[in-house]
Design a protein around this motif. Sequence first.
Motif, PDB file in Angstrom:
ATOM      1  N   PRO A   4       0.818  -1.211   0.000  1.00 60.36           N
ATOM      2  CA  PRO A   4       0.000   0.000   0.000  1.00 60.36           C
ATOM      3  C   PRO A   4       0.854   1.265   0.000  1.00 60.36           C
ATOM      4  N   PHE A   5       0.347   2.291  -0.681  1.00 61.83           N
ATOM      5  CA  PHE A   5       1.047   3.572  -0.748  1.00 61.83           C
ATOM      6  C   PHE A   5       0.190   4.655  -0.089  1.00 61.83           C
ATOM      7  N   TYR A   6       0.813   5.370   0.840  1.00 63.50           N
ATOM      8  CA  TYR A   6       0.102   6.417   1.581  1.00 63.50           C
ATOM      9  C   TYR A   6       0.462   7.785   1.012  1.00 63.50           C
ATOM     10  N   ALA A   7      -0.568   8.640   0.781  1.00 65.45           N
ATOM     11  CA  ALA A   7      -0.297   9.990   0.294  1.00 65.45           C
ATOM     12  C   ALA A   7      -1.309  10.944   0.894  1.00 65.45           C
ATOM     13  N   GLU A   8      -0.901  12.191   1.052  1.00 64.30           N
ATOM     14  CA  GLU A   8      -1.820  13.200   1.571  1.00 64.30           C
ATOM     15  C   GLU A   8      -1.416  14.574   1.103  1.00 64.30           C
ATOM     16  N   GLY A  48      -8.316   2.241  -3.936  1.00 57.38           N
ATOM     17  CA  GLY A  48      -7.884   2.396  -2.557  1.00 57.38           C
ATOM     18  C   GLY A  48      -8.944   3.072  -1.729  1.00 57.38           C
ATOM     19  N   LYS A  96      -6.474  12.513   2.327  1.00 52.26           N
ATOM     20  CA  LYS A  96      -5.557  11.403   2.621  1.00 52.26           C
ATOM     21  C   LYS A  96      -6.008  10.181   1.840  1.00 52.26           C
ATOM     22  N   ILE A  98      -4.995   5.928   0.773  1.00 48.20           N
ATOM     23  CA  ILE A  98      -4.142   4.736   0.809  1.00 48.20           C
ATOM     24  C   ILE A  98      -4.418   3.976  -0.485  1.00 48.20           C
ATOM     25  N   TYR A 138      -7.648  -1.567   6.495  1.00 46.71           N
ATOM     26  CA  TYR A 138      -7.188  -0.224   6.125  1.00 46.71           C
ATOM     27  C   TYR A 138      -8.241   0.853   6.388  1.00 46.71           C
ATOM     28  N   ASP A 141      -7.290   2.416   9.483  1.00 46.08           N
ATOM     29  CA  ASP A 141      -5.880   2.782   9.605  1.00 46.08           C
ATOM     30  C   ASP A 141      -5.730   4.112  10.368  1.00 46.08           C
ATOM     31  N   PHE A 143      -3.666   6.315  10.156  1.00 46.45           N
ATOM     32  CA  PHE A 143      -3.328   7.382   9.194  1.00 46.45           C
ATOM     33  C   PHE A 143      -4.528   8.296   8.923  1.00 46.45           C
ATOM     34  N   PHE A 144      -5.716   7.685   8.819  1.00 43.76           N
ATOM     35  CA  PHE A 144      -6.910   8.471   8.489  1.00 43.76           C
ATOM     36  C   PHE A 144      -7.417   9.294   9.681  1.00 43.76           C
TER      37      PHE A 144
END
Length: 148
Positions: A4-8, A48, A96, A98, A138, A141, A143-144
């Motif tokens: 998985p790739f995380y971006a924001e 995603g 955000k 994923i 996810y 996650d 991250f969110f």
Amino acid sequence: THLPFYAEGTVVSGFGRGSKELGIPTANFPEDVVKKLPENFKCGVYYGLAKISSNENVFKMTMSVGWNPYYHNTVKTMETHIMHEFESDFYGDHLKIIVLGYIRDMLNFKSLEDLIKAIQADISESNTKLDESELLKYREDPFFFTSP
Ligand code: ADP
Ligand code: MG
């Protein structure tokens, strides 16, 4: 692979290619976010999860990574279509995402009709893939759920 790739980043204006008019709006990331993609991150269509700062829910998404013709194909773009009907636009929100899976390469379509059909198929495939049990985690996650 990179998944998985995380971006924001902040949602910025795209290039008015009429995604919204096709019923498929895509939230664009600014260039600095796109630049953080690994160099060999494949262009194409991905699926995603996504969350915007003005809404508490995590939604499914379909994202395309491609070269921008506006900059003579020297700049990549990341465009995220969130699978939810929002009441209003959310330019300026913090987005955000994923990225969890890959669907297909970028293609050149003969007609607008073919393009729309392909995107609808991508959304439908994303929707199914994102229900797979190993991807459910996810949605929760951390991250969110951390700021910004
Ligand atoms: P632009 O060229 O500025 O990216 P689009 O036609 O692609 O214009 O529309 C994208 C904008 O639409 C997003 O920045 C966002 O504010 C809004 N929007 C509304 N609903 C959605 C959605 N479901 N997914 C993505 N963006 C959406
Ligand atoms: Mg767009």
